[in-house]
Design a protein around this motif. Structure first.
Motif, short mmCIF file in Angstrom:
data_model
loop_
_atom_site.label_atom_id
_atom_site.label_comp_id
_atom_site.label_asym_id
_atom_site.label_seq_id
_atom_site.Cartn_x
_atom_site.Cartn_y
_atom_site.Cartn_z
N GLY A 234 -14.51 -16.81 18.83
CA GLY A 234 -15.64 -15.90 19.02
C GLY A 234 -15.33 -14.50 18.51
O GLY A 234 -16.19 -13.84 17.91
N LEU A 235 -14.10 -14.02 18.77
CA LEU A 235 -13.69 -12.70 18.29
C LEU A 235 -13.71 -12.65 16.77
O LEU A 235 -14.17 -11.67 16.17
CB LEU A 235 -12.29 -12.38 18.83
CG LEU A 235 -11.68 -11.03 18.42
CD1 LEU A 235 -12.54 -9.88 18.91
CD2 LEU A 235 -10.26 -10.91 18.98
N ALA A 236 -13.19 -13.71 16.13
CA ALA A 236 -13.20 -13.76 14.66
C ALA A 236 -14.63 -13.76 14.12
O ALA A 236 -14.93 -13.10 13.13
CB ALA A 236 -12.45 -15.01 14.19
N ALA A 237 -15.52 -14.51 14.80
CA ALA A 237 -16.92 -14.54 14.37
C ALA A 237 -17.54 -13.15 14.49
O ALA A 237 -18.30 -12.71 13.63
CB ALA A 237 -17.70 -15.55 15.21
N GLY A 238 -17.18 -12.44 15.57
CA GLY A 238 -17.68 -11.08 15.74
C GLY A 238 -17.18 -10.14 14.65
O GLY A 238 -17.93 -9.31 14.13
N LEU A 239 -15.92 -10.29 14.27
CA LEU A 239 -15.37 -9.47 13.20
C LEU A 239 -16.05 -9.79 11.87
O LEU A 239 -16.29 -8.88 11.05
CB LEU A 239 -13.86 -9.70 13.08
CG LEU A 239 -13.00 -9.05 14.16
CD1 LEU A 239 -11.56 -9.54 14.05
CD2 LEU A 239 -13.05 -7.54 14.05
N ILE A 240 -16.34 -11.06 11.65
CA ILE A 240 -17.03 -11.45 10.42
C ILE A 240 -18.42 -10.82 10.37
O ILE A 240 -18.86 -10.31 9.32
CB ILE A 240 -17.11 -12.99 10.32
CG1 ILE A 240 -15.72 -13.56 10.02
CG2 ILE A 240 -18.11 -13.42 9.26
CD1 ILE A 240 -15.64 -15.08 10.11
N GLU A 241 -19.12 -10.82 11.51
CA GLU A 241 -20.44 -10.18 11.57
C GLU A 241 -20.32 -8.68 11.34
O GLU A 241 -21.15 -8.06 10.66
CB GLU A 241 -21.11 -10.45 12.92
CG GLU A 241 -21.55 -11.89 13.12
CD GLU A 241 -22.58 -12.32 12.10
OE1 GLU A 241 -23.48 -11.50 11.78
OE2 GLU A 241 -22.49 -13.44 11.60
N LEU A 242 -19.26 -8.06 11.92
CA LEU A 242 -19.03 -6.63 11.74
C LEU A 242 -18.79 -6.30 10.26
O LEU A 242 -19.33 -5.32 9.74
CB LEU A 242 -17.82 -6.19 12.56
CG LEU A 242 -17.39 -4.72 12.42
CD1 LEU A 242 -18.52 -3.79 12.87
CD2 LEU A 242 -16.13 -4.45 13.22
#
Length: 854
Positions: free
Chosen positions: A334-342
């Motif tokens: 989930g953290l990686a997905a958030g970074l990708i969205e960022l």
């Protein structure tokens, strides 16, 4: 024993939840950083592999240009015709591209990204490897037409028919958008402007007949390596040739620095989470084992040996680690997905659907999670194995309460002395590399020593911190203070969770404050110009801007600065690569330079160079030394040392040695460069305010440069240092989160442990309000103790870090007292917040049930 272990684990799952959260945070940062970096690397590997030509012919690079010069390296476009004749060549394409440009719209606002990604203008041609395709309008023809990429057009609300101004090195020119090109692969965040080939050559590169590279497509059945060899045989070694694979690896290596920053920052957070999590888990298992003394004694009495008891506790820990690791791995995704969205918000369009989870990621996640819990539970497990069978018959005291702290005192003193010696060595060292190594060793050893010896400080410090409690809160205050003093080991371990994070915050805060003050002092001491004109990211700008500044009526002296990468062969036998600055002869009117030997005229004379005195002494350089030099581009010469400066600074990263020379020397050996800064003084009869207005009016069409006075220049430096401060605050936030978990865990288990005691207190008249206050005060005093311990340790580290910075010329020392006070106040808030749930639970206990509790 296995059934008993599983029953015990599920019976205490509520108590173990907070420890599992610590494991979860550690694993989430580790797995999230690995997944994110692997995803970005994989995405760009595909991009570079799919868009790189089979063979690329480029100008040869002789030096690593760590600071931009503005020089555009070119090759003759006629090479394409020579390469066409090579056996195995299917097609050749002339590339004419420039990244050192700015594109503005009709309102003089920059069209390019603001996130650090480049704005690239290049010539338009279509191949199977093109990263974009024309989706509307038509291809550019002639000097007044251009294509724009769709992402930039949408973001800046531009459309076909709009006019753009391209600010390039040879001069600015206007184009009309005649088409929109859409990315067929990942958009790395860049803005792309496409021109026809002739326009790109003349307007971007300054003349026809040149190219920045020649792209070559291989014929069917010819591999890249073979084609490269054939082209090399035709062209010789005057150019640099790369296959598609080599070009992709080179591009990925350039991106790697950016990825490494993100990766190591996140792994740094993971390290803090792991370290603090160990304290939390040790505390949890120590208290659980202390509360289960009779249970463990019964197991021993029924025939369980020490090994089985130890194995039982470690099995519980591994179950905890497994659960925390599994949840942490999911949180990491989930953290990686958030970074990708960022990154998408920043313009780098990555797809979460293409997320890469390599085998190494879950392996690392479970290795960290299981390793942390195993290491943290090992000592409590050994202690559990030592429980006597007779403990089942006795009302045993809490383990560790009365045991002497002699071993801790000796171990802490020895490790602390070694750490202090390393930090002293760091402070007195004259070599940056040696000082940095000793600093790292000293930080690790002093941290270990403080953790080991922390319980020794509990009684003296908390007696002082809680000394006013009896007067302010009566018997409730006295009991809260004594509760914190009851078990120094537990209090020390609980406070250690907060101490680690705040020690890092304290050390980094002092380092950043010292850097800021040092730069402020250097600016006050050296900058003599009224204003500086430069980019916010120190990129060079076209000569057109320099001329506009010189044409301002109120402008007097204008001193130009350019960067010149070069390599020097020094008398001590070393070849060093650095970046020199080139200045106009009027440098003394723009800067205050202190010379150990020589003067500005000697430093800027043709064929001369100046350097920092300390750097010269390190490499056995003297006034008059003749140094063989090689400039970027391959030009070789010999430079004479004309002056040595005494400025308490070596130039900073990329500019080691404080090297500078005359601008005429730079132009002779590195022609075609661009100015990186202009130092401007007001003309006689004009004041600074009038000059600033004139400069800002003249530079309004050029948004890439800003006009700054000394105060503005200091603010620019502060903003760049603030990036490190944001990291400090993020570490502080993480430390607080885990520390709160630790204090909550300790208080919750302490309430369970003191259930009967609490029942008796309530029976003799202690009200629920007084009980909650007692637990809150206990929590606050533990939190403040951890904060003070962390700040004291952080200040010691900060002093050592400043000594390392001093070796690089940053000699000022500053303590951010505002941060220190905020941390102490914040620790009180942390203590109050952590006590809410344990205090509420304690106050809701049934008095008779609590008294009957065993």
């Amino acid at each position: 024993m296995l059934r008993a272990t599983l029953r015990s684990f599920f019976a205490h799952k509520g108590r173990l939840l907070l420890s599992a959260l610590a494991v979860l945070l550690s694993v989430a940062f580790v797995s999230g950083s690995l997944i994110f970096s692997d995803t970005v690397s994989s995405t760009f590997d595909r991009l570079f592999a799919s868009t790189s030509a089979d063979v690329t012919v480029e100008p040869k690079k002789s030096l690593d240009e760590r600071l931009p010069t503005g020089v555009v390296r070119t090759v003759p476009a006629s090479l394409a015709e020579r390469i066409d004749s090579v056996d195995g060549v299917k097609a050749t394409h002339v590339d004419a591209a420039a990244e050192n440009i700015t594109v503005v719209d009709a309102t003089n606002k920059a069209v390019g990204p603001t996130t650090g990604a480049p704005t690239i203008a290049t010539n338009w041609y279509v191949t199977e490897r093109s990263p974009v395709k024309l989706t509307s309008g038509h291809a550019p023809h002639g000097p007044g037409e251009a294509l724009l990429d769709k992402d930039t057009a949408d973001k800046k609300k531009l459309r076909i028919g709009d006019t753009l101004t391209v600010l390039a090195q040879p001069g600015s020119f206007k184009v009309e958008i005649v088409g929109i090109a859409t990315f067929t692969t990942t958009n790395p965040g860049a803005a792309l402007v496409f021109l026809d080939t002739e326009t790109a050559q003349t307007k971007l590169l300054g003349r026809a007949g040149v190219a920045t590279a020649i792209s070559v497509d291989a014929a069917d059945g010819v591999d890249d390596a073979t084609l490269k060899q054939r082209i090399a045989a035709e062209l010789g070694d005057a150019y640099e040739l790369k296959t598609a694979d080599e070009q992709a690896k080179s591009a990925a290596a350039q991106l790697g620095g950016f990825l490494d920053v993100i990766k190591w920052v996140m792994l740094g957070f993971a390290g803090v989470a792991v370290l603090v999590g160990i304290f939390l888990i040790v505390n949890t298992f120590s208290m659980l084992i202390a509360q289960r003394t009779r249970e463990l004694g019964l197991l021993r009495a029924l025939g369980a040996d020490r090994r089985q008891v130890r194995r039982s506790v470690l099995t519980e820990a591994l179950l905890l680690g497994f659960v925390g690791s599994t949840l942490g791995l999911a949180a990491g995704i989930g953290l990686a997905a958030g970074l990708i969205e960022l990154m998408g918000l920043l313009g780098m369009n990555l797809s979460a659907a293409e997320m890469v989870v390599k085998v190494a990621t879950p392996v690392s996640a479970y290795a960290v999670g299981l390793g942390v819990t195993f290491v943290a539970a090992y000592l409590p497990a050994r202690r559990a194995a030592k429980v006597s069978p007779m403990a089942a018959l006795a009302d045993a005291e809490v383990a560790g309460v009365g045991r002497p702290l002699t071993v801790r005192a000796i171990a802490g003193s020895v490790v602390g002395a070694a750490g202090a010696a390393a930090l002293v060595g760091c402070a007195v060292s004259e070599k940056t590399a040696t000082a940095s190594s000793l600093l790292g060793l000293g930080v690790v050893l002093t941290l270990i020593a403080t953790v080991v010896a922390g319980p020794l400080l509990v009684r003296p410090v908390i007696r002082v911190l809680g000394g006013a409690f009896p007067k302010l809160f009566g018997s409730v205050g006295r009991m809260s203070q004594r509760n914190a003093l009851r078990n120094p080991r537990r209090t020390g371990a609980t406070a250690a969770a907060l101490m680690v994070g705040l020690a890092l915050v304290g050390g980094l805060s002092i380092a950043s404050a010292s850097m800021t003050k040092s730069f402020d002092n250097q600016i006050d001491k050296t900058l003599g110009a009224d204003f500086v004109v430069q980019n916010s990211n120190f990129q060079p700008f076209p000569q057109e801007i320099t001329q506009k500044v010189k044409d301002v009526d109120s402008a007097g002296t204008v001193v130009r600065q350019r960067f010149a990468p070069l390599a020097l062969n020094l008398p001590d036998g070393k070849r060093v690569e650095s970046t020199a600055s080139g200045y106009d002869p009027q440098l003394d009117e723009a800067a205050h330079i202190t010379y150990a030997s020589g003067n500005t005229a000697a430093a800027l004379a043709p064929g001369s160079i100046a350097m920092d005195r300390g750097y010269a002494e390190d490499h056995k350089v003297r006034i008059g030394s003749v140094l063989p030099a090689e400039f970027a581009g391959g030009t070789k010469t010999r430079l004479t040392v004309g002056a040595l400066t005494d400025m308490d600074q070596s130039g900073g990263p990329g500019m080691e040695g404080g090297l500078f020379m005359g601008l005429g020397t730079v132009e002779k050996y590195l022609p075609g460069g661009q100015d990186a800064a202009l130092y401007v003084n007001a003309a006689g009869g004009s004041d600074a305010k009038e000059l600033r207005k004139g400069l800002e009016r003249a530079l309004d069409p050029y948004p890439q440069v800003q006009v700054r006075d000394q105060a503005d220049y200091k603010e620019l430096i502060r903003q760049q240092i603030a990036v490190m401060l944001y990291l400090v605050y993020a570490l502080l936030g993480l430390a607080i989160v885990i520390a709160v978990l630790g204090v909550v865990n300790t208080l919750a288990l302490s309430v369970v442990e003191r259930t009967r005691e609490i029942g008796l207190l309530r029976a003799i008249g202690l009200s629920r309000v007084q009980l909650r206050r007692m637990i809150r005060l206990e929590s606050v005093v533990i939190a403040v103790f951890g904060a003070l311990l962390g700040l004291a340790l952080g200040m010691v580290w900060g002093v050592a870090v400043q000594q390392v910075l001093a070796l690089e010329g940053l000699t000022a020392f500053a303590i951010p007292w505002g941060t220190v006070i905020a941390v102490v106040v914040g620790s009180v808030v942390v203590g109050l917040a952590a006590a809410v749930l344990p205090a509420l639970r304690a106050s809701r206990m049934n008095v008779l049930t609590a008294i009957a509790h065993e």
